[in-house]
Motif scaffolding. Structure first.
Motif, PDB file in Angstrom:
ATOM      1  N   SER A 156      18.247   1.013   3.059  1.00  0.00           N
ATOM      2  CA  SER A 156      19.572   0.661   3.546  1.00  0.00           C
ATOM      3  C   SER A 156      20.173   1.882   4.219  1.00  0.00           C
ATOM      4  O   SER A 156      19.803   3.038   3.925  1.00  0.00           O
ATOM      5  N   ASP A 157      21.079   1.667   5.113  1.00  0.00           N
ATOM      6  CA  ASP A 157      21.708   2.771   5.831  1.00  0.00           C
ATOM      7  C   ASP A 157      22.440   3.713   4.883  1.00  0.00           C
ATOM      8  O   ASP A 157      22.521   4.914   5.128  1.00  0.00           O
ATOM      9  N   SER A 158      22.948   3.170   3.799  1.00  0.00           N
ATOM     10  CA  SER A 158      23.745   3.976   2.876  1.00  0.00           C
ATOM     11  C   SER A 158      22.916   4.998   2.102  1.00  0.00           C
ATOM     12  O   SER A 158      23.471   5.972   1.585  1.00  0.00           O
ATOM     13  N   VAL A 159      21.609   4.798   2.015  1.00  0.00           N
ATOM     14  CA  VAL A 159      20.777   5.725   1.249  1.00  0.00           C
ATOM     15  C   VAL A 159      19.716   6.410   2.106  1.00  0.00           C
ATOM     16  O   VAL A 159      19.026   7.315   1.624  1.00  0.00           O
ATOM     17  N   LYS A 160      19.570   5.989   3.336  1.00  0.00           N
ATOM     18  CA  LYS A 160      18.546   6.555   4.218  1.00  0.00           C
ATOM     19  C   LYS A 160      18.733   8.063   4.347  1.00  0.00           C
ATOM     20  O   LYS A 160      19.837   8.555   4.557  1.00  0.00           O
ATOM     21  N   GLY A 161      17.632   8.775   4.180  1.00  0.00           N
ATOM     22  CA  GLY A 161      17.689  10.225   4.251  1.00  0.00           C
ATOM     23  C   GLY A 161      17.972  10.895   2.920  1.00  0.00           C
ATOM     24  O   GLY A 161      17.821  12.115   2.789  1.00  0.00           O
ATOM     25  N   ARG A 162      18.390  10.126   1.922  1.00  0.00           N
ATOM     26  CA  ARG A 162      18.671  10.695   0.594  1.00  0.00           C
ATOM     27  C   ARG A 162      17.727  10.140  -0.479  1.00  0.00           C
ATOM     28  O   ARG A 162      17.385  10.857  -1.424  1.00  0.00           O
ATOM     29  N   PHE A 163      17.345   8.901  -0.348  1.00  0.00           N
ATOM     30  CA  PHE A 163      16.478   8.252  -1.340  1.00  0.00           C
ATOM     31  C   PHE A 163      15.067   8.113  -0.775  1.00  0.00           C
ATOM     32  O   PHE A 163      14.892   7.890   0.432  1.00  0.00           O
ATOM     33  N   ILE A 164      14.099   8.214  -1.671  1.00  0.00           N
ATOM     34  CA  ILE A 164      12.697   8.067  -1.279  1.00  0.00           C
ATOM     35  C   ILE A 164      11.995   7.148  -2.273  1.00  0.00           C
ATOM     36  O   ILE A 164      11.980   7.431  -3.481  1.00  0.00           O
ATOM     37  N   ALA A 165      11.414   6.084  -1.747  1.00  0.00           N
ATOM     38  CA  ALA A 165      10.646   5.161  -2.584  1.00  0.00           C
ATOM     39  C   ALA A 165       9.168   5.525  -2.506  1.00  0.00           C
ATOM     40  O   ALA A 165       8.674   5.932  -1.446  1.00  0.00           O
ATOM     41  N   SER A 166       8.478   5.374  -3.617  1.00  0.00           N
ATOM     42  CA  SER A 166       7.040   5.620  -3.645  1.00  0.00           C
ATOM     43  C   SER A 166       6.428   4.720  -4.711  1.00  0.00           C
ATOM     44  O   SER A 166       7.149   4.126  -5.520  1.00  0.00           O
ATOM     45  N   ARG A 167       5.116   4.627  -4.698  1.00  0.00           N
ATOM     46  CA  ARG A 167       4.445   3.808  -5.687  1.00  0.00           C
ATOM     47  C   ARG A 167       3.079   4.364  -6.005  1.00  0.00           C
ATOM     48  O   ARG A 167       2.465   5.037  -5.172  1.00  0.00           O
ATOM     49  N   ASP A 168       2.626   4.049  -7.199  1.00  0.00           N
ATOM     50  CA  ASP A 168       1.288   4.408  -7.650  1.00  0.00           C
ATOM     51  C   ASP A 168       0.658   3.120  -8.155  1.00  0.00           C
ATOM     52  O   ASP A 168       0.969   2.662  -9.264  1.00  0.00           O
ATOM     53  N   ASP A 186       0.808  -1.217   0.000  1.00  0.00           N
ATOM     54  CA  ASP A 186       0.000   0.000   0.000  1.00  0.00           C
ATOM     55  C   ASP A 186       0.845   1.272   0.000  1.00  0.00           C
ATOM     56  O   ASP A 186       0.299   2.374  -0.012  1.00  0.00           O
ATOM     57  N   GLY A 187       2.150   1.098   0.028  1.00  0.00           N
ATOM     58  CA  GLY A 187       3.036   2.249  -0.003  1.00  0.00           C
ATOM     59  C   GLY A 187       3.305   2.889   1.336  1.00  0.00           C
ATOM     60  O   GLY A 187       4.106   3.825   1.426  1.00  0.00           O
ATOM     61  N   ALA A 188       2.659   2.388   2.375  1.00  0.00           N
ATOM     62  CA  ALA A 188       2.806   3.019   3.685  1.00  0.00           C
ATOM     63  C   ALA A 188       4.095   2.606   4.374  1.00  0.00           C
ATOM     64  O   ALA A 188       4.661   3.369   5.162  1.00  0.00           O
ATOM     65  N   GLY A 189       4.554   1.419   4.106  1.00  0.00           N
ATOM     66  CA  GLY A 189       5.758   0.918   4.758  1.00  0.00           C
ATOM     67  C   GLY A 189       6.961   1.007   3.841  1.00  0.00           C
ATOM     68  O   GLY A 189       6.948   0.488   2.727  1.00  0.00           O
ATOM     69  N   LYS A 190       7.988   1.684   4.314  1.00  0.00           N
ATOM     70  CA  LYS A 190       9.201   1.849   3.527  1.00  0.00           C
ATOM     71  C   LYS A 190      10.413   1.545   4.405  1.00  0.00           C
ATOM     72  O   LYS A 190      10.422   1.880   5.592  1.00  0.00           O
ATOM     73  N   TYR A 191      11.391   0.963   3.784  1.00  0.00           N
ATOM     74  CA  TYR A 191      12.609   0.630   4.518  1.00  0.00           C
ATOM     75  C   TYR A 191      13.786   0.824   3.581  1.00  0.00           C
ATOM     76  O   TYR A 191      13.719   0.458   2.414  1.00  0.00           O
TER      77      TYR A 191
END
Length: 122
Positions: free
Chosen positions: A60-72, A53-58
């Motif tokens: 890696s430490d190397s990209v956390k805070g810089r990358f954002i996943a989303s879906r439609d 549903d797109g609500a849960g995202k996780y």
């Protein structure tokens, strides 16, 4: 099943890129989606995963805070917004789909896209 990734390219450090992955041949909303990457000479590595549903995202430490996943789900598309890119982000990026509840391991994914190259120059 087909996962078509796009959006890669050559950018400079600090720039942004947006990857997209369009799915066909599966009931997209029933699948957790993941992003992985493989740099030259290295093993494939987990980048991010997003729940059905797109609500849960996780991330890696190397990209956390810089990358954002989303879906439609209506467009059967998952995206990865990559900001503040670093040379170490250079890799082929793959999207993948799984019906598993969890999804931080590549072995958990059933379907894979063909990959899109991201190159970040310093």
């Amino acid at each position: 099943v087909q996962l078509q990734a796009s959006g890669g390219g050559l950018v400079q450090a600090g720039d942004s890129l947006r990857l997209s992955c369009v799915a066909s041949g599966l009931n997209f909303r029933n699948y957790r989606m993941g992003w992985f990457r493989q740099a030259p000479g290295k093993e494939r590595a987990f980048v991010a995963t997003i729940s059905r549903d797109g609500a849960g995202k996780y991330y890696s430490d190397s990209v956390k805070g810089r990358f954002i996943a989303s879906r439609d789900n209506a467009k059967r598309t998952v995206t990865l917004q990559m900001n503040s890119l670093k040379p170490e982000d250079t890799a082929v990026y793959y999207c993948a789909a799984t019906s598993n509840v969890d999804g931080t391991q590549g072995t958990q994914y059933y379907y894979w896209g063909q990959g899109t190259q991201v190159t970040v120059s310093s």
